[in-house]
Motif scaffolding. Structure first.
Motif, PDB file in Angstrom:
ATOM      1  N   THR A  56       0.821  -1.218   0.000  1.00  0.00           N
ATOM      2  CA  THR A  56       0.000   0.000   0.000  1.00  0.00           C
ATOM      3  C   THR A  56       0.850   1.261   0.000  1.00  0.00           C
ATOM      4  N   GLY A  57       2.112   1.113   0.336  1.00  0.00           N
ATOM      5  CA  GLY A  57       2.968   2.294   0.435  1.00  0.00           C
ATOM      6  C   GLY A  57       2.857   3.001   1.774  1.00  0.00           C
ATOM      7  N   ARG A  58       2.004   2.516   2.612  1.00  0.00           N
ATOM      8  CA  ARG A  58       1.833   3.139   3.941  1.00  0.00           C
ATOM      9  C   ARG A  58       2.557   2.305   5.004  1.00  0.00           C
ATOM     10  N   ALA A  59       2.711   2.938   6.162  1.00  0.00           N
ATOM     11  CA  ALA A  59       3.372   2.227   7.260  1.00  0.00           C
ATOM     12  C   ALA A  59       2.509   1.054   7.700  1.00  0.00           C
ATOM     13  N   ARG A  60       3.157   0.005   8.184  1.00  0.00           N
ATOM     14  CA  ARG A  60       2.438  -1.189   8.600  1.00  0.00           C
ATOM     15  C   ARG A  60       1.828  -0.993   9.995  1.00  0.00           C
ATOM     16  N   PHE A  61       0.581  -1.382  10.129  1.00  0.00           N
ATOM     17  CA  PHE A  61      -0.112  -1.317  11.406  1.00  0.00           C
ATOM     18  C   PHE A  61      -0.916  -2.583  11.589  1.00  0.00           C
ATOM     19  N   GLY A  62      -0.982  -3.033  12.814  1.00  0.00           N
ATOM     20  CA  GLY A  62      -1.739  -4.238  13.102  1.00  0.00           C
ATOM     21  C   GLY A  62      -3.071  -3.953  13.763  1.00  0.00           C
ATOM     22  N   SER A  63      -3.232  -2.738  14.339  1.00  0.00           N
ATOM     23  CA  SER A  63      -4.475  -2.443  15.052  1.00  0.00           C
ATOM     24  C   SER A  63      -4.650  -0.934  15.164  1.00  0.00           C
ATOM     25  N   THR A  64      -5.886  -0.500  15.116  1.00  0.00           N
ATOM     26  CA  THR A  64      -6.186   0.931  15.307  1.00  0.00           C
ATOM     27  C   THR A  64      -6.115   1.319  16.780  1.00  0.00           C
ATOM     28  N   ARG A  65      -5.875   0.341  17.648  1.00  0.00           N
ATOM     29  CA  ARG A  65      -5.722   0.638  19.076  1.00  0.00           C
ATOM     30  C   ARG A  65      -4.290   1.041  19.423  1.00  0.00           C
ATOM     31  N   ASN A  66      -3.462   1.148  18.422  1.00  0.00           N
ATOM     32  CA  ASN A  66      -2.078   1.590  18.634  1.00  0.00           C
ATOM     33  C   ASN A  66      -2.074   2.966  19.300  1.00  0.00           C
ATOM     34  N   PRO A  67      -1.216   3.196  20.274  1.00  0.00           N
ATOM     35  CA  PRO A  67      -1.215   4.486  20.992  1.00  0.00           C
ATOM     36  C   PRO A  67      -0.986   5.711  20.107  1.00  0.00           C
ATOM     37  N   ILE A  68      -0.369   5.550  18.928  1.00  0.00           N
ATOM     38  CA  ILE A  68      -0.117   6.737  18.108  1.00  0.00           C
ATOM     39  C   ILE A  68      -1.308   7.066  17.208  1.00  0.00           C
TER      40      ILE A  68
END
Length: 222
Positions: A56-68
């Motif tokens: 996707t070209g975006r940073a990898r994330f596993g959850s929207t509950r990430n503190p940032i």
């Protein structure tokens, strides 16, 4: 009027470090840990991966509950279990109380007064007692709203009923004296029966020494 014990009311306070420590310890004792934030695992939702790992070209994330993320968990936030208490020894506390009483006495805020014995528990009895202090004891009339600390041998139901409607008046027993109340009071009234109890509580008694001897003797007996 009887003279005050110089060992308690006549100390020379060279610095206020111990007073500050005892004052802060009193406030910390009443502090509650009400603040609490949700951690990453406590935030609702976010179980699904927001987008695929690669491509996707975006940073990898596993959850929207990430503190940032907005709406995510809070990292290193308060949990509601913080302990704000400050430790101060009983001996240091008593020395601080004596220093506070000495400062109050130097400022002419300490008064030795006759006993307050209400018959009906009426507020008007407190006002009559105050007028008696002005006339007989030499108590200085204070402006309205001034804080008054009254030290009495016991807090009976009648005394509490008579004084509860006066927000600027606080009644305490001798062993409940503290630096916070003394320093914030515009006048410290100690009754005649309460004064020996104050002196006994703050004096260099032999009770700890006896306890130490008893403990040592018990050890030797073993």
């Amino acid at each position: 009027m009887a003279t005050l014990d110089k060992a308690i009311f006549g100390l020379e306070v060279k610095n206020h470090d111990l007073l500050r420590l005892a004052y802060n310890a009193y406030l910390a004792e009443a502090r509650l840990s009400n603040a609490k934030t949700l951690k990453r695992g406590e935030v609702r939702g976010g179980g699904k991966k927001p987008w695929r790992q690669k491509g996707t070209g975006r940073a990898r994330f596993g959850s929207t509950r990430n503190p940032i993320w907005k709406g995510g968990g809070v990292a290193f936030g308060p949990t509601g279990e913080q302990n704000h208490k400050l430790t101060i020894s009983t001996k240091s506390k008593k020395v601080a109380v004596k220093q506070a009483l000495s400062l109050a006495n130097a400022a002419k805020k300490v008064y030795l007064a006759p006993e307050f014995s209400p018959k009906d528990g009426k507020t008007k009895e407190v006002l009559a007692y105050r007028d008696k202090l002005v006339k007989e004891v030499g108590y200085k009339p204070l402006p309205r709203g001034s804080n008054i600390l009254a030290v009495m041998p016991e807090k009976t139901d009648l005394i509490l009923r008579a004084t509860n409607n006066i927000p600027e008046l606080k009644v305490v027993r001798p062993t409940y004296l503290n630096v916070h109340d003394i320093l914030n009071a515009d006048a410290v009234i100690i009754t005649e029966k309460a004064m020996p109890m104050v002196v006994e509580w703050l004096s260099e008694s032999a009770a700890p020494v006896k306890a130490a001897k008893t403990t040592k003797a018990a050890k030797e007996a073993k």
